[in-house]
Design a protein around this motif. Structure first.
Motif, PDB file in Angstrom:
ATOM      1  N   HIS A 165     -21.094 -43.611  15.482  1.00 42.95           N
ATOM      2  CA  HIS A 165     -19.730 -44.188  16.000  1.00 42.95           C
ATOM      3  C   HIS A 165     -20.198 -45.818  16.310  1.00 42.95           C
ATOM      4  O   HIS A 165     -19.134 -46.641  15.557  1.00 42.95           O
ATOM      5  CB  HIS A 165     -18.779 -43.506  16.714  1.00 42.95           C
ATOM      6  CG  HIS A 165     -17.362 -44.010  16.958  1.00 42.95           C
ATOM      7  ND1 HIS A 165     -17.033 -45.569  17.527  1.00 42.95           N
ATOM      8  CD2 HIS A 165     -16.266 -43.494  16.554  1.00 42.95           C
ATOM      9  CE1 HIS A 165     -15.383 -45.525  17.741  1.00 42.95           C
ATOM     10  NE2 HIS A 165     -15.698 -44.449  16.615  1.00 42.95           N
ATOM     11  N   GLU A 166     -20.305 -46.407  16.913  1.00 45.81           N
ATOM     12  CA  GLU A 166     -20.980 -47.832  17.060  1.00 45.81           C
ATOM     13  C   GLU A 166     -21.519 -48.249  16.008  1.00 45.81           C
ATOM     14  O   GLU A 166     -20.463 -49.562  15.723  1.00 45.81           O
ATOM     15  CB  GLU A 166     -22.245 -47.188  18.420  1.00 45.81           C
ATOM     16  CG  GLU A 166     -22.224 -48.788  19.064  1.00 45.81           C
ATOM     17  CD  GLU A 166     -20.890 -49.161  19.297  1.00 45.81           C
ATOM     18  OE1 GLU A 166     -20.296 -48.582  20.057  1.00 45.81           O
ATOM     19  OE2 GLU A 166     -20.693 -50.430  19.364  1.00 45.81           O
ATOM     20  N   GLN A 167     -21.906 -47.687  15.389  1.00 43.95           N
ATOM     21  CA  GLN A 167     -22.435 -47.976  13.694  1.00 43.95           C
ATOM     22  C   GLN A 167     -21.890 -48.660  12.937  1.00 43.95           C
ATOM     23  O   GLN A 167     -21.428 -49.707  12.342  1.00 43.95           O
ATOM     24  CB  GLN A 167     -23.860 -47.501  13.251  1.00 43.95           C
ATOM     25  CG  GLN A 167     -25.078 -47.772  14.050  1.00 43.95           C
ATOM     26  CD  GLN A 167     -25.495 -48.917  14.477  1.00 43.95           C
ATOM     27  OE1 GLN A 167     -25.524 -50.050  13.430  1.00 43.95           O
ATOM     28  NE2 GLN A 167     -26.105 -48.745  15.883  1.00 43.95           N
ATOM     29  N   ALA A 168     -20.923 -47.226  13.113  1.00 48.48           N
ATOM     30  CA  ALA A 168     -19.713 -47.245  11.979  1.00 48.48           C
ATOM     31  C   ALA A 168     -17.970 -48.427  12.294  1.00 48.48           C
ATOM     32  O   ALA A 168     -18.050 -49.360  12.005  1.00 48.48           O
ATOM     33  CB  ALA A 168     -18.270 -46.138  12.672  1.00 48.48           C
ATOM     34  N   ASP A 213     -11.086 -45.569  14.846  1.00 50.14           N
ATOM     35  CA  ASP A 213     -10.120 -45.360  15.319  1.00 50.14           C
ATOM     36  C   ASP A 213     -10.064 -44.457  15.935  1.00 50.14           C
ATOM     37  O   ASP A 213      -9.326 -43.649  17.386  1.00 50.14           O
ATOM     38  CB  ASP A 213      -8.242 -46.099  15.097  1.00 50.14           C
ATOM     39  CG  ASP A 213      -8.687 -47.227  14.913  1.00 50.14           C
ATOM     40  OD1 ASP A 213      -9.228 -48.237  15.797  1.00 50.14           O
ATOM     41  OD2 ASP A 213      -7.779 -47.435  13.974  1.00 50.14           O
ATOM     42  N   ASN A 214      -9.715 -43.611  15.186  1.00 51.62           N
ATOM     43  CA  ASN A 214      -9.136 -41.542  14.985  1.00 51.62           C
ATOM     44  C   ASN A 214     -10.157 -40.952  16.464  1.00 51.62           C
ATOM     45  O   ASN A 214     -10.124 -40.229  17.120  1.00 51.62           O
ATOM     46  CB  ASN A 214      -9.904 -40.167  14.549  1.00 51.62           C
ATOM     47  CG  ASN A 214      -8.373 -41.340  12.644  1.00 51.62           C
ATOM     48  OD1 ASN A 214      -7.496 -41.896  13.620  1.00 51.62           O
ATOM     49  ND2 ASN A 214      -9.194 -40.393  11.898  1.00 51.62           N
ATOM     50  N   TYR A 215     -11.898 -41.372  16.377  1.00 47.33           N
ATOM     51  CA  TYR A 215     -13.060 -40.907  17.395  1.00 47.33           C
ATOM     52  C   TYR A 215     -13.488 -42.175  18.256  1.00 47.33           C
ATOM     53  O   TYR A 215     -14.189 -41.200  18.864  1.00 47.33           O
ATOM     54  CB  TYR A 215     -13.794 -40.525  16.326  1.00 47.33           C
ATOM     55  CG  TYR A 215     -13.497 -39.527  15.205  1.00 47.33           C
ATOM     56  CD1 TYR A 215     -12.815 -38.269  15.020  1.00 47.33           C
ATOM     57  CD2 TYR A 215     -14.114 -39.761  13.213  1.00 47.33           C
ATOM     58  CE1 TYR A 215     -12.345 -37.693  13.916  1.00 47.33           C
ATOM     59  CE2 TYR A 215     -13.674 -38.729  12.594  1.00 47.33           C
ATOM     60  CZ  TYR A 215     -12.555 -38.094  12.856  1.00 47.33           C
ATOM     61  OH  TYR A 215     -12.332 -36.963  12.331  1.00 47.33           O
ATOM     62  N   ALA A 216     -12.312 -42.925  18.982  1.00 50.48           N
ATOM     63  CA  ALA A 216     -12.563 -43.979  19.901  1.00 50.48           C
ATOM     64  C   ALA A 216     -13.222 -42.963  20.743  1.00 50.48           C
ATOM     65  O   ALA A 216     -14.013 -43.254  21.689  1.00 50.48           O
ATOM     66  CB  ALA A 216     -11.566 -44.867  19.923  1.00 50.48           C
ATOM     67  N   LEU A 217     -11.992 -42.266  21.526  1.00 45.38           N
ATOM     68  CA  LEU A 217     -12.242 -41.505  22.274  1.00 45.38           C
ATOM     69  C   LEU A 217     -13.470 -40.642  22.456  1.00 45.38           C
ATOM     70  O   LEU A 217     -13.862 -40.595  23.642  1.00 45.38           O
ATOM     71  CB  LEU A 217     -10.728 -40.811  23.102  1.00 45.38           C
ATOM     72  CG  LEU A 217      -9.081 -41.564  23.313  1.00 45.38           C
ATOM     73  CD1 LEU A 217      -8.535 -41.039  23.966  1.00 45.38           C
ATOM     74  CD2 LEU A 217      -9.654 -42.750  23.982  1.00 45.38           C
TER      75      LEU A 217
END
Ligand SMILES: Nc1ncnc2c1ncn2[C@@H]1O[C@H](COP(=O)(O)OP(=O)(O)OP(=O)(O)O)[C@@H](O)[C@H]1O
Ligand SMILES: [Mg+2]
Length: 364
Positions: free
Chosen positions: A302-305, A266-270
């Motif tokens: 991020h994709e893998q997270a 959530d925090n780093y989606a952007l």
């Protein structure tokens, strides 16, 4: 006999911690190096202290996978004045010492010396403590202040006292950033490993002492899925972001893993969508921990997270060991225990008391 989920995690953590022989060699290598430094006539006059830092010191280290070598990070604190030594000169002061005791086993790196032992590598960082270099000018006043503010970094958290041989008045330098010579940049820079350690200690307390284990579990997840992950973020930058994402007040490692991954997503989606790396100010110094991470790598991570967060949530909400264990094993690999055949021997139980490492998934 049935087992609660936290016992599965305890077995898993036992198998991903540095091995006893690695820890023994780290301790012995570190103790020998300290003795040699203190006995060295050329260096002893400028020597203030030496301490362990890095993941091993913060209890966030995992055992290296596939026979690679464990690394232990050590800081030597000196009285060197940066007005008198360039970064290259500061590092060169240690070369005769290293030639004498570690000939053929050490190599100079940008900000440290790597020393190769039989099962581990020691990473030796040379630093200068400005407060020690200035001692004698305004030192007395500050020393009085420091002796009042005893920095209790080593309580319980450490397997060995951090500053057992230091004198009380030396506490002063612990309160301030150290200066580190960066040979490649040709500049001295701030570093504050004790602030990182203290932050981790406090965070761990706020997280029911599960935080360092959440970090270890997720560092292990990274090692298991190395082939589908970019090289970075890893090590401290990854730990730092996990620290920013892990909610306080978690009741178990499992809950911490799930909620930390979900917060990370959530925090780093952007940032990930824009292929921008989030900046993260270091604990104790104004520097961006993420400065060397590439935006594309961050987006790929991020994709893998995201996948990991979904999988962890599904495992966490599974009603029994037979459903959950294979999902945790998909996340963490074969070191996570399997559920027993037939479900009778090692299935999860509703939590009744337990060891304090309680997991609060539906089955726990
Ligand atoms: N980007 C960074 N920003 C701030 N401090 C850092 C950074 N990289 C490394 N450090 C400091 O140097 C220490 C040693 O670095 P290292 O790369 O060995 O990481 P680590 O946290 O020990 O993780 P690992 O278990 O992978 O060795 C870190 O623990 C941290 O204190
Ligand atoms: Mg390390």
């Amino acid at each position: 006999m049935t087992l609660p989920l936290h016992r599965y995690f305890e077995d898993f953590l036992h198998d991903i911690r540095p091995t006893p022989s690695q820890i023994k060699e780290m301790r012995e290598g570190h103790a020998r190096l300290r003795e040699r430094l203190q006995a060295d006539t050329a260096l002893a006059g400028g020597f203030v202290s030496m301490f362990l830092q890095g993941s091993y010191r913060r209890f966030t280290a995992v055992r290296p996978k596939d026979d690679s070598r464990a690394d232990v990070d050590l800081v030597v604190v000196t009285k060197m004045k940066e007005s008198e030594f360039s970064p290259a000169q500061a590092m060169s002061c240690f070369k005769p010492f290293l030639e004498r005791h570690y000939k053929g086993k050490y190599r100079q790196q940008g900000r440290s010396f790597g020393i190769e032992m039989s099962r581990i590598d020691m990473d030796l960082v040379i630093t200068a403590a400005p407060m020690e270099a200035e001692a004698g000018t305004y030192g007395e006043l500050l020393k009085a202040e420091a002796s009042l503010s005893s920095l209790r970094l080593d309580e319980d958290f450490s397997s060995e006292p951090l500053f057992k041989s230091d004198r009380q008045e030396e506490a002063l330098w612990k309160l301030h950033p150290l200066r580190i010579p960066d040979r490649d940049l040709g500049a001295w820079q701030d570093t504050h490993p004790l602030a990182q350690l203290s932050w981790t200690h406090r965070k761990n307390d706020r997280c029911g002492r599960h935080f360092v284990n959440v970090v270890k579990a997720l560092k292990w997840w990274r090692l298991v899925h190395l082939e589908s992950l970019p090289k970075r973020p890893k090590s401290y930058p990854l730990e730092h972001l996990l620290g920013d994402c892990c909610p306080d007040g978690i009741d178990s490692i499992a809950e911490g893993v799930v909620r930390t991954l979900e917060a990370f997503v959530d925090n780093y989606a952007l940032h990930a969508a824009a292929k921008i790396v989030p900046s993260a100010e270091d604990r104790g110094v104004k520097q961006d921990v993420m400065a060397r991470i590439d935006g594309n790598d961050f987006a790929a991570f991020h994709e893998q997270a995201k996948k990991a967060a979904k999988l962890a949530r599904k495992a966490f909400e599974s009603p029994d060991a037979q459903t959950a264990a294979p999902l945790w094993r998909e996340l963490f690999g074969g070191k996570f225990p399997s559920a027993p055949e037939g479900g009778s021997k090692k299935s999860f139980t509703p939590h009744e008391g337990g060891s304090g490492g309680v997991d609060s998934g539906r089955f726990a």
